[in-house]
Write an enzyme that holds these catalytic residues in place. Sequence first.
Site, mmCIF file in Angstrom:
data_model
loop_
_atom_site.group_PDB
_atom_site.id
_atom_site.type_symbol
_atom_site.label_atom_id
_atom_site.label_comp_id
_atom_site.label_asym_id
_atom_site.label_seq_id
_atom_site.Cartn_x
_atom_site.Cartn_y
_atom_site.Cartn_z
ATOM 1 N N ASP A 291 35.270 36.340 43.675
ATOM 2 C CA ASP A 291 35.566 37.664 42.809
ATOM 3 C C ASP A 291 35.982 38.639 43.603
ATOM 4 O O ASP A 291 35.661 38.721 44.620
ATOM 5 C CB ASP A 291 34.197 37.746 41.781
ATOM 6 C CG ASP A 291 34.755 38.543 40.651
ATOM 7 O OD1 ASP A 291 35.830 39.106 40.572
ATOM 8 O OD2 ASP A 291 33.930 38.502 39.515
HETATM 9 C C1 NOJ Z 1 35.968 41.489 38.602
HETATM 10 C C2 NOJ Z 1 35.715 40.711 37.510
HETATM 11 O O1 NOJ Z 1 34.532 40.358 37.792
HETATM 12 C C3 NOJ Z 1 36.391 39.216 37.405
HETATM 13 O O2 NOJ Z 1 36.390 38.695 36.110
HETATM 14 C C4 NOJ Z 1 38.085 39.794 37.368
HETATM 15 O O3 NOJ Z 1 38.933 38.593 37.481
HETATM 16 C C5 NOJ Z 1 38.369 40.446 38.646
HETATM 17 N N1 NOJ Z 1 37.608 41.718 38.715
HETATM 18 C C6 NOJ Z 1 39.829 40.648 38.967
HETATM 19 O O4 NOJ Z 1 40.160 41.731 37.890
#
Ligand code: NOJ
Length: 747
Positions: A291
């Site tokens: 993430d």
């Molecule tokens: C952080 C989020 O937790 C995740 O769900 C998301 O896909 C990413 N950012 C990219 O935007």
Amino acid sequence: MTRPVLLPAVSILVLALPLFARGGHPPGDARGEKMIDSLVRAMTIEEKVGQLVLCTPLRDDSLAGPSVSAEQARLIARGRIGGILNIRGARATHEAQKIAVEESRLKIPLLFGLDVIHGYRTTFPIPLAEASSWDTAMVEQDARVAAAEAAASGVNWTFAPMVDIARDPRWGRIAEGSGEDPLLGSLMAAARVRGFQGRDPASDGSIAACVKHFAAYGGAEGGRDYNTVDISERTLREVYLLPYKAAVDAGALTVMTSFNEIAGVPSTGNQALLTGILRTEWGFRGFVVSDWTAVTEMIAHGVARDTPGVAALAFNAGTDQDMESGAYGLFLSRLVREGKVTAARLDEGVRRVLRVKYALGLFDNPYRHSSEEREHSTLLSPDHVARARDAGRKSIVLLKNSGGVLPLSKKIGSIAVIGPLADDRGDPLGPWDALGRPQDVVTLLEGIRSALPPSAHVLYAQGCTIEGNGTGGIAAALEAAKNADAVVLAVGESSAMSGEAASRSSLDIPGIQDALIEAVAGTGKPVVLVLMNGRPLSIAWAEAHIPAILETWFLGVQTGNAVADVLFGDCNPSGKLPVTFPRTVGQVPFYYNHKNTGRPAVDTARFTSRYRDLPSSPLFPFGFGLSYAAFDYSDLTVTPGTIDSAGTVTVAIRVKNTGARAGEEIVQLYVRQDVGSVTRPVRELKGFRKIMLAPGESRQVEFPLPGRDLLMYDAAMRRVVEPGRFTVYVGTNSRDVTEGHFTVRRK
Ligand code: NOJ
């Protein structure tokens, strides 16, 4: 420093040839593996690391959306970037892809990732809402539409489905998933993967799915985003892991790590999870992406001192690609040279990424049919908008309808539409609205106006804002209510109150909306409360005093039309809650499939497991939802009464529509293992059927229940079916059920 391998022109040609070859692309097929082998052989360490770098565009100075900066363009041309996230639009993605496939030495195409969670430009209901439909075919279709729009715009990878089980509605991200149940969550997860990827991820209109957040992100303590998760291996395996597994089994090409730790190990550095469970146990062949900055966040977690340390930890554990933290780009080459990461592991990570690119058909057609013309004709097409309306109708849950207030008659003389969300154009898009635009949204007021004949008087008053404390608008709202035959009162949350970093310590309707509700109720007019929100709210007062309540979540672009369809009876609501509604925040975490304890709650008995100041029941149980029809359940049979673990029981029940309207009912089957080597949940959903019944019609609904559906982890953590008596419960929700029994005999 390793010098870049300079390939003779002829071998570049050989490598480039398969890029434009035609044919199927199953991940791991011989043609792909051969091509990947030759690419990996030809790559420098830096080019290999490049495939493991996912970064966001640094330039966003055009109406078309973000595009790559000059510096990023240089890095792409040098093969130092494997994918870009948050870039979108055919023009921007073409520009970036052209650099990769025309200017970089090995011409490896880029991935373009985006959070396409519930639609791209045509915004569908949020996932929690769609889960309320219990309609996997619809969910698959909607994901297909989202994929087609995103693909037309050059996006080839979505960071969805989000499949985190959520038992705590304080957690803002409950809006993005399918609620609290592992079976419903698994079916929704698989449906979305099928929808995004189609039968062949390389086919027109398909994009790669990314199941997230692996794992148990929804178990955050206190419902606080990013917080610690500390759950038993049993709960992990029996509850939280199931939807990820279902998504992987459905062919999800990628997996995203979660921000949280589980029992002391941050997921992004969790080898047992990312390699042991995901690869060895489940056979996952795609790649794992971290993430956003989750790799370097492991420094704050306190499991390594510095960026090289976390880079080695994450990569060796199985996180193949680094989203945005920069750790791999900066340090992975050095770590390989220092022997802290093996060359074989590097190659393996690269292969996994290339395999996904191959599966997407990017080597054959890096632009994958995206074009500005196609964008124009695909995004928000009438067919897509019609599907969004249908999805909206099916996602609405009727929570209360006393005295048959609903449906409202279209012959109504006047109606007051009141509340901060009544004419709100932005919030119904919900969190993660991708390219969704407020101007595309049909507000509730607009939907009601267009459902009614011109002779009807539609009065409107905002009443108050969502979070503010100003009471100045209440008088006008009361005036409107007094002058109307009925009131539709739209209250709830802003979209920013759910989604990432949007945990709440309260489940109350925010601001002074409760005061507005009480004031409007005081007029004595028939009031229909329309809730718009991303989580279960504590609405005990409304439940006791307002005759009709609709939970509409955030329904996307067709909000107003979908809600009006239900308000005026053009659609008979059939949604069922995918989450428990607590009475107050003090009851959470609160979920239907809990354990019994040694002192199960008895509200009148002091020394039982309960709160002294609250009934032990939820306000609305999991699976709850009313209809304008009425359903009667009878004649439950469970046959045969005894099976062995390889056998199958058939649970059958007769369901009759005793109401005056045709309606759909979601018939639910729950099972309890009465005695086990370890304690078992009081009931677990094992199946459901959605049936349409005409007035007076009855139907026998059958559920085959194979022994494998009774698998559990025994005291020694072996996955077994234990002999003994089981109770089955069939009904209209997890509380109102008819029960029967069967026995699994000892072999
Ligand atoms: C952080 C989020 O937790 C995740 O769900 C998301 O896909 C990413 N950012 C990219 O935007």
